[in-house]
Design a protein around this motif. Structure first.
Motif, PDB file in Angstrom:
ATOM      1  N   ALA A  31      13.806  -4.821   5.886  1.00  0.00           N
ATOM      2  CA  ALA A  31      13.603  -4.015   4.676  1.00  0.00           C
ATOM      3  C   ALA A  31      12.133  -3.626   4.529  1.00  0.00           C
ATOM      4  O   ALA A  31      11.239  -4.323   5.015  1.00  0.00           O
ATOM      5  CB  ALA A  31      14.065  -4.784   3.447  1.00  0.00           C
ATOM      6  N   ARG A  32      11.910  -2.526   3.860  1.00  0.00           N
ATOM      7  CA  ARG A  32      10.565  -2.099   3.492  1.00  0.00           C
ATOM      8  C   ARG A  32      10.339  -2.552   2.053  1.00  0.00           C
ATOM      9  O   ARG A  32      11.078  -2.141   1.161  1.00  0.00           O
ATOM     10  CB  ARG A  32      10.424  -0.587   3.646  1.00  0.00           C
ATOM     11  N   VAL A  33       9.355  -3.387   1.846  1.00  0.00           N
ATOM     12  CA  VAL A  33       9.234  -4.118   0.589  1.00  0.00           C
ATOM     13  C   VAL A  33       8.036  -3.637  -0.234  1.00  0.00           C
ATOM     14  O   VAL A  33       6.936  -3.472   0.289  1.00  0.00           O
ATOM     15  CB  VAL A  33       9.100  -5.632   0.848  1.00  0.00           C
ATOM     16  N   VAL A  34       8.279  -3.440  -1.518  1.00  0.00           N
ATOM     17  CA  VAL A  34       7.207  -3.182  -2.475  1.00  0.00           C
ATOM     18  C   VAL A  34       6.975  -4.474  -3.234  1.00  0.00           C
ATOM     19  O   VAL A  34       7.860  -4.964  -3.930  1.00  0.00           O
ATOM     20  CB  VAL A  34       7.572  -2.038  -3.440  1.00  0.00           C
ATOM     21  N   VAL A  35       5.792  -5.039  -3.072  1.00  0.00           N
ATOM     22  CA  VAL A  35       5.449  -6.334  -3.655  1.00  0.00           C
ATOM     23  C   VAL A  35       4.699  -6.086  -4.960  1.00  0.00           C
ATOM     24  O   VAL A  35       3.538  -5.672  -4.958  1.00  0.00           O
ATOM     25  CB  VAL A  35       4.573  -7.156  -2.687  1.00  0.00           C
ATOM     26  N   GLY A  36       5.349  -6.339  -6.085  1.00  0.00           N
ATOM     27  CA  GLY A  36       4.719  -6.110  -7.382  1.00  0.00           C
ATOM     28  C   GLY A  36       4.435  -7.406  -8.107  1.00  0.00           C
ATOM     29  O   GLY A  36       5.247  -8.333  -8.068  1.00  0.00           O
ATOM     30  N   ASP A  37       3.284  -7.475  -8.768  1.00  0.00           N
ATOM     31  CA  ASP A  37       2.958  -8.669  -9.548  1.00  0.00           C
ATOM     32  C   ASP A  37       1.765  -8.376 -10.447  1.00  0.00           C
ATOM     33  O   ASP A  37       0.933  -7.511 -10.143  1.00  0.00           O
ATOM     34  CB  ASP A  37       2.620  -9.844  -8.629  1.00  0.00           C
ATOM     35  N   LEU A  38       1.695  -9.104 -11.545  1.00  0.00           N
ATOM     36  CA  LEU A  38       0.528  -9.027 -12.419  1.00  0.00           C
ATOM     37  C   LEU A  38      -0.704  -9.540 -11.686  1.00  0.00           C
ATOM     38  O   LEU A  38      -1.825  -9.098 -11.930  1.00  0.00           O
ATOM     39  CB  LEU A  38       0.786  -9.853 -13.679  1.00  0.00           C
ATOM     40  N   ASN A  39      -0.476 -10.483 -10.783  1.00  0.00           N
ATOM     41  CA  ASN A  39      -1.530 -11.055  -9.944  1.00  0.00           C
ATOM     42  C   ASN A  39      -1.670 -10.205  -8.691  1.00  0.00           C
ATOM     43  O   ASN A  39      -0.981 -10.425  -7.686  1.00  0.00           O
ATOM     44  CB  ASN A  39      -1.159 -12.503  -9.593  1.00  0.00           C
ATOM     45  N   GLU A  44      -1.105  -8.823  -2.872  1.00  0.00           N
ATOM     46  CA  GLU A  44      -1.716  -8.349  -1.633  1.00  0.00           C
ATOM     47  C   GLU A  44      -1.619  -9.401  -0.531  1.00  0.00           C
ATOM     48  O   GLU A  44      -1.428  -9.064   0.650  1.00  0.00           O
ATOM     49  CB  GLU A  44      -3.168  -7.967  -1.887  1.00  0.00           C
ATOM     50  N   GLU A  45      -1.739 -10.661  -0.910  1.00  0.00           N
ATOM     51  CA  GLU A  45      -1.612 -11.737   0.074  1.00  0.00           C
ATOM     52  C   GLU A  45      -0.193 -11.791   0.644  1.00  0.00           C
ATOM     53  O   GLU A  45      -0.009 -11.969   1.859  1.00  0.00           O
ATOM     54  CB  GLU A  45      -1.968 -13.073  -0.572  1.00  0.00           C
ATOM     55  N   THR A  46       0.809 -11.628  -0.223  1.00  0.00           N
ATOM     56  CA  THR A  46       2.191 -11.607   0.242  1.00  0.00           C
ATOM     57  C   THR A  46       2.429 -10.427   1.170  1.00  0.00           C
ATOM     58  O   THR A  46       3.050 -10.564   2.235  1.00  0.00           O
ATOM     59  CB  THR A  46       3.163 -11.532  -0.950  1.00  0.00           C
ATOM     60  N   ALA A  47       1.952  -9.259   0.774  1.00  0.00           N
ATOM     61  CA  ALA A  47       2.127  -8.063   1.604  1.00  0.00           C
ATOM     62  C   ALA A  47       1.425  -8.214   2.949  1.00  0.00           C
ATOM     63  O   ALA A  47       1.955  -7.811   3.994  1.00  0.00           O
ATOM     64  CB  ALA A  47       1.611  -6.832   0.867  1.00  0.00           C
ATOM     65  N   ALA A  48       0.232  -8.796   2.924  1.00  0.00           N
ATOM     66  CA  ALA A  48      -0.517  -8.988   4.170  1.00  0.00           C
ATOM     67  C   ALA A  48       0.210  -9.949   5.106  1.00  0.00           C
ATOM     68  O   ALA A  48       0.221  -9.760   6.329  1.00  0.00           O
ATOM     69  CB  ALA A  48      -1.917  -9.508   3.861  1.00  0.00           C
ATOM     70  N   ALA A  49       0.831 -10.983   4.544  1.00  0.00           N
ATOM     71  CA  ALA A  49       1.595 -11.928   5.363  1.00  0.00           C
ATOM     72  C   ALA A  49       2.772 -11.230   6.034  1.00  0.00           C
ATOM     73  O   ALA A  49       3.100 -11.520   7.192  1.00  0.00           O
ATOM     74  CB  ALA A  49       2.088 -13.085   4.497  1.00  0.00           C
ATOM     75  N   ILE A  50       3.388 -10.299   5.319  1.00  0.00           N
ATOM     76  CA  ILE A  50       4.524  -9.555   5.866  1.00  0.00           C
ATOM     77  C   ILE A  50       4.075  -8.617   6.977  1.00  0.00           C
ATOM     78  O   ILE A  50       4.647  -8.598   8.067  1.00  0.00           O
ATOM     79  CB  ILE A  50       5.235  -8.772   4.742  1.00  0.00           C
ATOM     80  N   THR A  51       3.050  -7.823   6.701  1.00  0.00           N
ATOM     81  CA  THR A  51       2.588  -6.874   7.713  1.00  0.00           C
ATOM     82  C   THR A  51       1.984  -7.588   8.915  1.00  0.00           C
ATOM     83  O   THR A  51       2.050  -7.092  10.037  1.00  0.00           O
ATOM     84  CB  THR A  51       1.557  -5.899   7.113  1.00  0.00           C
ATOM     85  N   GLY A  52       1.419  -8.763   8.675  1.00  0.00           N
ATOM     86  CA  GLY A  52       0.852  -9.537   9.775  1.00  0.00           C
ATOM     87  C   GLY A  52       1.903  -9.984  10.770  1.00  0.00           C
ATOM     88  O   GLY A  52       1.591 -10.256  11.938  1.00  0.00           O
ATOM     89  N   LEU A  53       3.155 -10.058  10.323  1.00  0.00           N
ATOM     90  CA  LEU A  53       4.259 -10.441  11.193  1.00  0.00           C
ATOM     91  C   LEU A  53       5.043  -9.227  11.682  1.00  0.00           C
ATOM     92  O   LEU A  53       6.128  -9.364  12.260  1.00  0.00           O
ATOM     93  CB  LEU A  53       5.201 -11.397  10.455  1.00  0.00           C
ATOM     94  N   GLY A  54       4.491  -8.038  11.431  1.00  0.00           N
ATOM     95  CA  GLY A  54       5.132  -6.821  11.910  1.00  0.00           C
ATOM     96  C   GLY A  54       6.065  -6.161  10.927  1.00  0.00           C
ATOM     97  O   GLY A  54       6.731  -5.170  11.272  1.00  0.00           O
ATOM     98  N   GLY A  55       6.146  -6.674   9.712  1.00  0.00           N
ATOM     99  CA  GLY A  55       7.008  -6.076   8.710  1.00  0.00           C
ATOM    100  C   GLY A  55       6.317  -4.961   7.947  1.00  0.00           C
ATOM    101  O   GLY A  55       5.139  -4.664   8.169  1.00  0.00           O
TER     102      GLY A  55
END
Length: 213
Positions: A31-39, A44-55
């Motif tokens: 899936a292509r994920v939009v990571v939303g949060d007040l934090n 950004e850390e969650t998104a970076a972890a995903i893209t770092g694994l090729g997602g």
């Protein structure tokens, strides 16, 4: 899991815990994920972890109690990926919980924020989905308890359990371990996949069998 590849899925409240685990699980299924949060830093850390694994993932700051902020979050999905297929609404005012006492003593600021986020915020998100049609998945039986991965009320963070809590919680369930954020993430992915397309309006307890008592 069949039917998740290239779907655009918004995970609201995905900086840490269940939301972050769900975002990672969905991305691992294609899936292509939009990571939303007040934090934003956490998102950004969650998104970076995903893209770092090729997602594929993008991060955005949003406040579920603010209509304009939510519209901007949905617009982020449309700009980044051309639309929105589903939303896992995992946002909640959890920082208010320690200050949520009782109706006599509660600080009205805590009351107002809890209602704005955990009640109106969730209702408003499903009533006004924005410029893209999507299938909302992920709100539990109580607005303050969107997904319960038990028997631990704070899955994935053993450091926050008080002394003796682990034994007490396990004694209430046939499970041999505490719940983890990934336990809920697996169900989220299933419900958003083609395999879960005929499941609607159900309460599914992810609690290690706690309610079997």
């Amino acid at each position: 899991m069949q039917g998740l590849k290239d779907k655009v899925i918004l995970v609201a409240g995905a900086a840490t815990g269940i939301g972050a685990a769900s975002a990672r699980q969905l991305a691992s299924e294609g899936a292509r994920v939009v990571v939303g949060d007040l934090n934003l830093a956490g998102a950004e850390e969650t998104a970076a972890a995903i893209t770092g694994l090729g997602g594929q993932a993008v991060a955005a700051r949003f406040d579920i109690s603010d209509d304009a902020s939510v519209r901007d979050l949905i617009a982020t999905a449309v700009r980044a990926y051309g639309g929105l297929d589903a939303a896992h609404v995992n946002a909640g005012a959890m920082t208010m919980v320690p200050r949520d006492t009782d109706v006599v003593d509660i600080d009205l600021e805590v009351w107002d924020r809890t209602i704005a986020v955990n009640l109106r915020g969730h209702q408003g998100r499903h009533q006004r989905p924005g410029p893209a049609r999507c299938r909302p998945v992920g709100q539990g039986r109580h607005p303050r308890q969107r997904h319960r991965a038990g028997p631990d009320p704070d899955p994935g963070d053993p450091g926050r359990r008080p002394a003796g809590h682990a034994r007490q919680m396990l004694a209430r369930t046939p499970s041999t371990r505490h719940g983890e954020a990934g336990d809920v993430a697996g169900l989220v992915a299933y419900l958003m996949s083609d395999a879960g397309s005929w499941i609607n309006g159900q309460v599914i307890s992810v609690d290690g069998g706690t309610i079997m008592r």
